[in-house]
Design an enzyme around this catalytic site. Structure first.
Site, short mmCIF file in Angstrom:
data_model
loop_
_atom_site.label_atom_id
_atom_site.label_comp_id
_atom_site.label_asym_id
_atom_site.label_seq_id
_atom_site.Cartn_x
_atom_site.Cartn_y
_atom_site.Cartn_z
N SER A 133 52.85 41.53 34.47
CA SER A 133 52.04 42.42 33.63
C SER A 133 51.41 43.48 34.53
CB SER A 133 50.94 41.64 32.93
OG SER A 133 50.03 42.53 32.29
N TYR B 261 43.83 35.88 34.02
CA TYR B 261 45.16 36.28 33.54
C TYR B 261 45.81 37.22 34.56
CZ TYR B 261 48.79 38.53 30.72
OH TYR B 261 50.00 39.04 30.26
#
Ligand SMILES: NC(=O)c1ccc[n+]([C@@H]2O[C@H](COP(=O)([O-])OP(=O)(O)OC[C@H]3O[C@@H](n4cnc5c(N)ncnc54)[C@H](OP(=O)(O)O)[C@@H]3O)[C@@H](O)[C@H]2O)c1
Length: 287
Positions: free
Chosen positions: A165, A178
């Site tokens: 990501s 995350y």
């Protein structure tokens, strides 16, 4: 986006094959079937790879959804689609998938796609939720890559796609844990690319930004209220362009690839300057 495992397709035009193995092309009808296992953005990845002629193995917790997707895809593409139910945060389930990756020589490409996110700030998040997030986004991904990599390296072909990501490059986005898991995915992918590339195995890190999936519901956000949301099909199509070009790092939302190249070059330029026995001038204190 769960692991997708498949091997080479039977349509030469799309088949990924490391250069030195081109001469060994085989007719899929006579030799063993080719499989592919899949987690999410999975619908798009499943459809695209099935249409490229890959047989698939789909893996996730929600088997009913997998079947609902697999049925029409089997009909449309005539590829074999195998389904495995697994919660990749559960050691027994993960071990089952690792064994399949290690032992099934027909499996040639893994897409490590399973992942999730949690809402809140670091002090608000429970350590149990953070631990589960790390278990799925990093430990499961690592173990699946570790299960297949030796066999691919030995055969001198195959590929691993890891879904990271852009958050893994951006502590400023405030998704600390995350993002840390996605920084792990990027580093692992770059390291594997350096280690396995010379052995004929291609490793790609894909770094999506905001994409219209259910992950936003898991963090308590309404994806329809977010701006610059990419559609999953566009994301996966772009990632496959990067795949077909053998890019080690593919960042579909980034307009200017030069920014990534400059970033990565600046990082590499530091490496030669790390080996010093004395602290840098700015850290030397006057006794
Ligand atoms: N959407 C975005 O904006 C975005 C941006 C950057 C990166 N990503 C990354 O893209 C990947 C896919 O996420 P997504 O956006 O498609 O999210 P999603 O819609 O929530 O899909 C997550 C996928 O992972 C599977 N999964 C979740 N937990 C699992 C578990 N414990 N065991 C096995 N499978 C599990 C889910 O299937 P089941 O629920 O059936 O198990 C589903 O297939 C993730 O790695 C995510 O970090 C997403």
């Amino acid at each position: 986006m769960t692991a997708i495992i498949f091997t080479y397709n039977h349509d030469e035009r799309h088949e990924y094959r490391s250069p030195q193995r081109k001469e060994q092309s085989h007719d899929h009808k006579s030799s063993s079937p080719h499989y592919r296992r899949l987690h999410r953005h999975r619908r798009s990845y499943a459809e695209r790879f099935a249409r490229r002629g890959h047989d698939l193995v789909l893996v996730a917790r929600d088997v009913a959804r997998l079947e609902a997707m697999a049925g029409p895809l089997r009909q449309e593409t005539r590829v074999a689609i195998d389904i495995i139910q697994a919660d990749l945060t559960q050691p027994a389930d993960l071990a089952k998938v690792e064994t399949r990756l290690r032992d099934d020589a027909r499996i040639g490409i893994l897409v490590n796609n399973a992942g999730t996110a949690i809402g809140g700030t670091f002090v608000e998040q429970s350590i149990d939720d953070m631990t589960r997030l790390v278990a799925l986004n990093t430990t499961a991904l690592l173990r699946l890559a570790s299960a297949i990599a030796p066999r691919l390296a030995k055969s001198g072909e195959g590929a691993i796609i890891n879904i990271g990501s852009v958050v893994g490059l951006a502590p400023e986005f405030g998704m600390t844990v995350y993002g840390a898991t996605k920084a792990f995915v990027l580093f692992l992918s770059q390291g594997l690319s350096l280690e396995l590339g010379p052995k004929g195995v291609y490793v790609q890190a894909v770094l999506p930004a905001t994409t219209r999936t259910e992950i936003w519901g898991h963090v308590g956000a309404d994806v329809n209220a977010l701006s610059n949301v990419m559609e999953v099909n566009d994301l996966v199509d772009a990632a496959l362009v990067g795949f077909d070009r053998r890019e080690p790092v593919t960042i579909p939302p980034l307009p200017d690839a030069g920014q990534w190249e400059a970033f990565d070059s600046a990082r590499k330029a530091m490496l030669a300057n790390f080996g010093n026995a004395l602290p840098a001038e700015r850290y030397r204190t006057v006794a």
